[in-house]
Structures are given as C-alpha cells and as structure tokens.
Design an enzyme around this catalytic site. Structure first.
Site, PDB file in Angstrom:
ATOM      1  N   CYS A  99       0.860  -1.191   0.000  1.00 30.96           N
ATOM      2  CA  CYS A  99       0.000   0.000   0.000  1.00 30.96           C
ATOM      3  C   CYS A  99       0.891   1.235   0.000  1.00 30.96           C
ATOM      4  CB  CYS A  99      -0.891  -0.024   1.245  1.00 30.96           C
ATOM      5  SG  CYS A  99      -1.713   1.537   1.580  1.00 30.96           S
ATOM      6  N   CYS A 103      -3.238   7.638  -1.686  1.00 34.01           N
ATOM      7  CA  CYS A 103      -4.540   7.734  -2.354  1.00 34.01           C
ATOM      8  C   CYS A 103      -5.647   8.250  -1.432  1.00 34.01           C
ATOM      9  CB  CYS A 103      -4.951   6.384  -2.912  1.00 34.01           C
ATOM     10  SG  CYS A 103      -3.581   5.291  -3.232  1.00 34.01           S
ATOM     11  N   THR A 190      -3.970   4.982   7.409  1.00 36.31           N
ATOM     12  CA  THR A 190      -2.995   4.621   6.379  1.00 36.31           C
ATOM     13  C   THR A 190      -2.063   5.798   6.101  1.00 36.31           C
ATOM     14  OG1 THR A 190      -4.564   3.095   5.401  1.00 36.31           O
ATOM     15  CG2 THR A 190      -2.800   3.864   3.983  1.00 36.31           C
ATOM     16  N   GLU A 256      -0.050   1.737   8.921  1.00 36.77           N
ATOM     17  CA  GLU A 256      -1.267   2.218   9.573  1.00 36.77           C
ATOM     18  C   GLU A 256      -0.918   2.627  11.000  1.00 36.77           C
ATOM     19  OE1 GLU A 256      -1.945  -0.438   7.360  1.00 36.77           O
ATOM     20  OE2 GLU A 256      -3.231   0.785   6.075  1.00 36.77           O
ATOM     21  N   HIS A 291     -12.571   5.565  -2.809  1.00 30.69           N
ATOM     22  CA  HIS A 291     -11.552   4.614  -2.339  1.00 30.69           C
ATOM     23  C   HIS A 291     -11.896   3.184  -2.789  1.00 30.69           C
ATOM     24  CE1 HIS A 291      -7.761   4.559  -0.361  1.00 30.69           C
ATOM     25  NE2 HIS A 291      -8.096   3.550   0.421  1.00 30.69           N
ATOM     26  N   TYR A 295      -9.250   0.676  -5.136  1.00 33.75           N
ATOM     27  CA  TYR A 295      -8.835  -0.707  -4.929  1.00 33.75           C
ATOM     28  C   TYR A 295      -8.840  -1.516  -6.226  1.00 33.75           C
ATOM     29  CZ  TYR A 295      -8.736  -0.415   0.179  1.00 33.75           C
ATOM     30  OH  TYR A 295      -8.407  -0.116   1.460  1.00 33.75           O
ATOM     31  N   CYS A 298      -4.925  -0.370  -7.121  1.00 31.26           N
ATOM     32  CA  CYS A 298      -3.754  -0.738  -6.300  1.00 31.26           C
ATOM     33  C   CYS A 298      -3.688  -2.227  -6.033  1.00 31.26           C
ATOM     34  CB  CYS A 298      -3.751   0.047  -4.994  1.00 31.26           C
ATOM     35  SG  CYS A 298      -4.967  -0.476  -3.769  1.00 31.26           S
ATOM     36  N   GLU A 446      -6.731  -5.355   4.313  1.00 33.54           N
ATOM     37  CA  GLU A 446      -7.192  -4.056   3.841  1.00 33.54           C
ATOM     38  C   GLU A 446      -8.183  -4.220   2.686  1.00 33.54           C
ATOM     39  OE1 GLU A 446      -4.011  -1.236   3.774  1.00 33.54           O
ATOM     40  OE2 GLU A 446      -5.090  -0.011   2.336  1.00 33.54           O
TER      41      GLU A 446
HETATM   42 FE1  SF4 Z   1      -3.295   1.897  -0.007  1.00 26.45          FE
HETATM   43 FE2  SF4 Z   1      -4.661   1.062  -2.121  1.00 26.45          FE
HETATM   44 FE3  SF4 Z   1      -5.802   2.667  -0.305  1.00 26.45          FE
HETATM   45 FE4  SF4 Z   1      -3.905   3.559  -1.971  1.00 26.45          FE
HETATM   46  S1  SF4 Z   1      -5.954   2.822  -2.542  1.00 26.45           S
HETATM   47  S2  SF4 Z   1      -4.081   3.971   0.206  1.00 26.45           S
HETATM   48  S3  SF4 Z   1      -2.566   1.811  -2.094  1.00 26.45           S
HETATM   49  S4  SF4 Z   1      -5.102   0.578   0.012  1.00 26.45           S
HETATM   50 FE    FE Z   2      -6.845   1.477   2.033  1.00 29.08          FE
END
Ligand code: SF4
Ligand code: FE
Length: 486
Positions: A99, A103, A190, A256, A291, A295, A298, A446
């Site tokens: 991660c 983001c 995060t 985190e 968000h 996902y 990422c 996550e």
């Molecule tokens: Fe982490 Fe993915 Fe969230 Fe970005 S979108 S903060 S990489 S979990």
């Molecule tokens: Fe996340």
C-alpha cells in the site's frame, strides 16, 4: 512538484512528533527500519512523477492554477482522469507490492470538493472557498495528506452521543470566534506518519442531534497536540533483522497508525464541515466510493506482483510445466483482471458533480470493492497452493549462512537446476510477505476492511439497485403491465 528525495527530506523537516511504537518513543521516524519501507512506498508516488515515461499517468494540469501537478493532488476533470487514476494506482501497486498510502488524500480531496459545494448551496456556509484555498496550497506544496475517516466507535450498539467514553468519536468540544477545539481519535490511519497534513472527515452519517460529530477539518501532521501510535503488522520485526531476505519485499511496505487529537485547536479557515449533519453521510459515501474505485487499481497491481511471484516459484520448483499449475496461474490472472475491469468500469461511467469534478459510478465502485473483499484471497490461496509448504517451514536466512547448517540448507532447498537457492528463498519470502506477512495487511485484510467492510458495500448496492425499475421490467414482459410497443 516535489521530487522523491525532496519528499523524504520534507518529512525530516516536519516538527518532532509524539509517535510511539513497541512501547517506546520513535526518535528518528524517517530512518526507523520499521517505518522506512512505508516511506519508500509513498516516495514512489513522487519518483514516478519525475519520470517522463509516466508523466501522463502521474501528473495532471491543475483545474485551479493551470500548473502541472502530481495526480495525487488533482480534482478529476472527466472520466479519463478517473481511468488514469486507476491505471496510476495499478502501476504503483506493481512497483511497491504494498500500500503506497497517498490515495486516501486524493480520494478525500475529491469528496470534500463536491460535498462542501453542495453544503454551501443549501446552508449558506463558506466551506467550499476555504477548502479551495487549502487545496491550492496542497497542490502548490505537493503535500501527502492523510484522509482520516475511521473513529474507534466504542460500543457499536450506541451512536456517537451514547458512549461511556466520548473520546471514541472525534468531536468538537469548544467553539469560539477563532476556531474550534476537537478531541478524539482516528484508527487504521494509512500513511498518517508519512503525511504532511491530515484531512479529517466524519466517520459515518450523523443524526440531526449529532452536530458535534459532523466535522471536517485539516491540521498539520506535526501539530503538537497530536499523539501517534504505530500499528503492528505480522512479521514486522523481520525488518529489524540483519538479513533482508526474510522480509520478502525488501524495500517497500505499508503503514497504519492511530492518531489521537488531544484538544487540538483548528482555526475556522481549516474547518470544512461543522454541524451540518445532513452532509456527513454524503462526504462519507463519496470518499468511500472513490476509495472503493482505488482498490480496482492498487490491489490489481499487487496482484500482478503475486502472479509473477507464483509463476517464478513454480519455475524455481521445477513445476511450471504441470498443467494444473498453468491453469491456476490463468485463474489468478482472470481474477485479478476482473478487479481491474471493475475499477475501469466505475471510472468510465463517472459523472460530473455540481462542483465540477467527476465522481465515479457509485454502484460500480461498490461492486468493485465487494469483489476486492473476495478475489485477492483466492489469488493468495492459489499462490500458496503453487508455492508449496516451504513457504511457511523454510529455515531463516541466517541458517543458510551458519557454519553447521548452511551447506545442508543450500543443498536441501535447491530446486530446479541453475536456480540459485537464494532466489528461491527470496521468492518464497515475497509470497509469504504478501499472503500472510506484513504486506498481507495491505493485500488481504485491507482488501476486506479498507474503504468499508463488505457489509458497507452491500448496503450501498441494495440502496442503489433501483429495484422498482427492475420489477417493472419483469411486470412488462409477463403481461402484468403493457409495454405499449408491440
Ligand atoms: Fe493503499 Fe490502495 Fe488505499 Fe492507496 S488505494 S491507500 S494503495 S489501500
Ligand atoms: Fe486502504
């Protein structure tokens, strides 16, 4: 724009923070081996922006100033921006295998932009202009901003106002002509210790009597009132060992932490919601929606790494030609690309908000995240299946160097001819790291709980499904209602 080196230096330049890990104060945050891999992951968002070949994905033109900015600070100006965001996150997921944390700020700024605009139109407040000033600074300084949403919430059977200990929800404790004082905490934050600023949002939709909790504000990450407690991850102390081999992912990781607001003063210019309970839910839903889209990028990038690792270990084991191994790899690819389809689809179907930036298609973003709560677990299961039991029984790297055991380890754990035993060790450890070790926090748990646990998406899916329209379709076709066409 800031460079990757400039970013790391800027963290050193922040004021000292009250941050704790393993019961002790962290003195040198930037070089602390437990934290540094997570800093390297964020630094990658700056590094790739410096590279001309990634400039289309990693940079954008600011809608506020017309200047070139890092995409992580950008207001999405159309479906193409939303698609590019997903592609950028996939790329970063492949480069870090973890991660990369930045983001949450990007998702928060886009949710805040449209929500403050709509709140002002209804309530006559002045949040949007304030937020615009803040965002301009954010873009100019190329900050990493932690988007902070989740409160500890205490007893889930009671709401924010019904808790024995009120500190389990972030709330206003004082208002005066200069600003507000807030108290409480955010958990699962995060990247919070790798951020320059924190942008706080409400944790959930609020009832009219929950005004003190309908709150959004920004605060510098080195504000002295903040207290941080670093979160543990499986196998995290391997990062403190002399050999890096057993860490798996040797340079990158996620982070985190808990952040506590001990009577933090926020001047009005940094307050973007304060008491307008009817907009708390909108802010939460939009942030979560963005968000959930993220996902689909990422985690797909992380999946690419895991698929590559599974194929490699199959080759190192001498098992790559087995038909069931080939089929399992195909299945991993299929599952991973299914998630990407979801990320791209909710982006391509994005629409303009009244404030001018673009919002993903909420239904498709929720479907994306619902799939993310499942498919990476299956991809991880297949990677473990292909790898074999050595994944969890192999001796430590130090035993491969030890006088009495080293020769035996190297002999017994050599696989396919021509493959150095160390390559096999490293690949096993990477798969271990991503599926049960420190990076499984990012790739698996996550995926389950980040951006809302599975049930949160199911509630949204049910709300957005327009069941009446679907029922009407059925009634028409079976003759309960005429369709009036034929
Ligand atoms: Fe982490 Fe993915 Fe969230 Fe970005 S979108 S903060 S990489 S979990
Ligand atoms: Fe996340």
């Amino acid at each position: 724009m800031m460079t990757a080196d400039g970013y790391i230096q800027s963290l050193r330049n922040l004021g000292s923070r009250r941050a704790y890990a393993f019961g002790g104060k962290i003195d040198d945050l930037v070089d602390y081996p437990l934290i540094r891999p997570s800093i390297n992951s964020v630094a990658m968002t700056y590094k790739l922006a410096e590279m001309p070949e990634y400039s289309d994905l990693l940079t954008a033109t600011s809608s506020l100033t017309g200047k070139k900015i890092n995409r992580f600070t950008h207001l999405h100006q159309g479906p193409e921006d939303l698609v590019n965001k997903v592609k950028m996150l996939r790329l970063l997921g492949t480069r870090t295998g973890a991660c990369f944390q930045r983001c949450v700020g990007m998702d928060a700024l886009n949710a805040m932009w449209s929500t403050t605009y709509e709140c002002d139109r209804k309530h006559g407040t002045a949040y949007h202009e304030r937020f615009k000033k803040y965002l301009t600074l954010w873009q100019e300084n190329d900050w990493t901003v932690d988007g902070a949403m989740t409160d500890p919430k205490g007893d889930r059977a009671s709401g924010p106002g019904g808790q024995t200990d009120p500190d389990v929800f972030v709330r206003v404790t004082e208002r005066n002509d200069k600003g507000i004082v807030v108290r409480g905490a955010k958990v699962h934050q995060t990247g919070v210790l790798n951020s320059h600023e924190i942008l706080v949002m409400p944790t959930q939709a609020m009832k009219p009597e929950e005004k003190d909790f309908a709150l959004a504000f920004s605060v510098p990450a080195d504000d002295p009132s903040l207290l941080y407690i670093y979160g543990r991850q499986a196998s995290d102390t391997r990062k403190l060992e002399a050999s890096k081999i057993d860490v798996g992912n040797i340079n990158y990781g996620g982070q985190e932490a808990v952040v506590i607001f001990e009577n933090t003063f926020i001047p009005w210019e940094n307050v973007y919601l304060c008491g307008e309970t009817d907009y708390a839910g909108m802010l939460v839903e939009r942030f979560a929606g963005y968000h959930r889209q993220s996902y689909g990028g990422c985690k797909v990038g992380n999946g690419d790494v895991l698929i590559g690792a599974a194929q490699s270990i199959a080759e190192y084991n001498g098992a790559a030609k087995a038909s069931h191994v080939k089929d399992k790899i195909i299945e991993m690819i299929h599952l991973n690309e299914t998630l990407y389809c979801c990320g791209i689809a909710c982006s391509a179907e994005g629409r303009k908000t009244p404030a001018g930036n673009y919002l993903i298609d909420m239904m498709l973003a929720n479907i994306c995240k619902q799939n993310v709560t499942r498919l990476p677990y299956e991809i991880a299961r297949l990677a473990q299946d292909i790898a074999g039991g050595l994944l969890v029984t192999m001796p430590a790297a130090a035993d491969f160097d030890q006088e009495e055991t080293g020769a035996w380890c190297r002999k017994l754990f050599t696989g396919a001819p021509g493959v150095p035993v160390e390559n096999r060790q490293r690949m096993f450890r990477l798969i271990e790291n991503m599926t049960i070790g420190a990076a499984a926090v990012g790739y698996l748990t996550e995926s389950m709980h980040g951006a809302g646990s599975p049930q949160a998406q199911r509630i949204m899916i049910s709300r957005l499904a327009d069941m009446e329209a679907k029922k009407k379709l059925a009634r028409r076709l079976c003759g309960i209602e005429p369709d009036g066409l034929f």
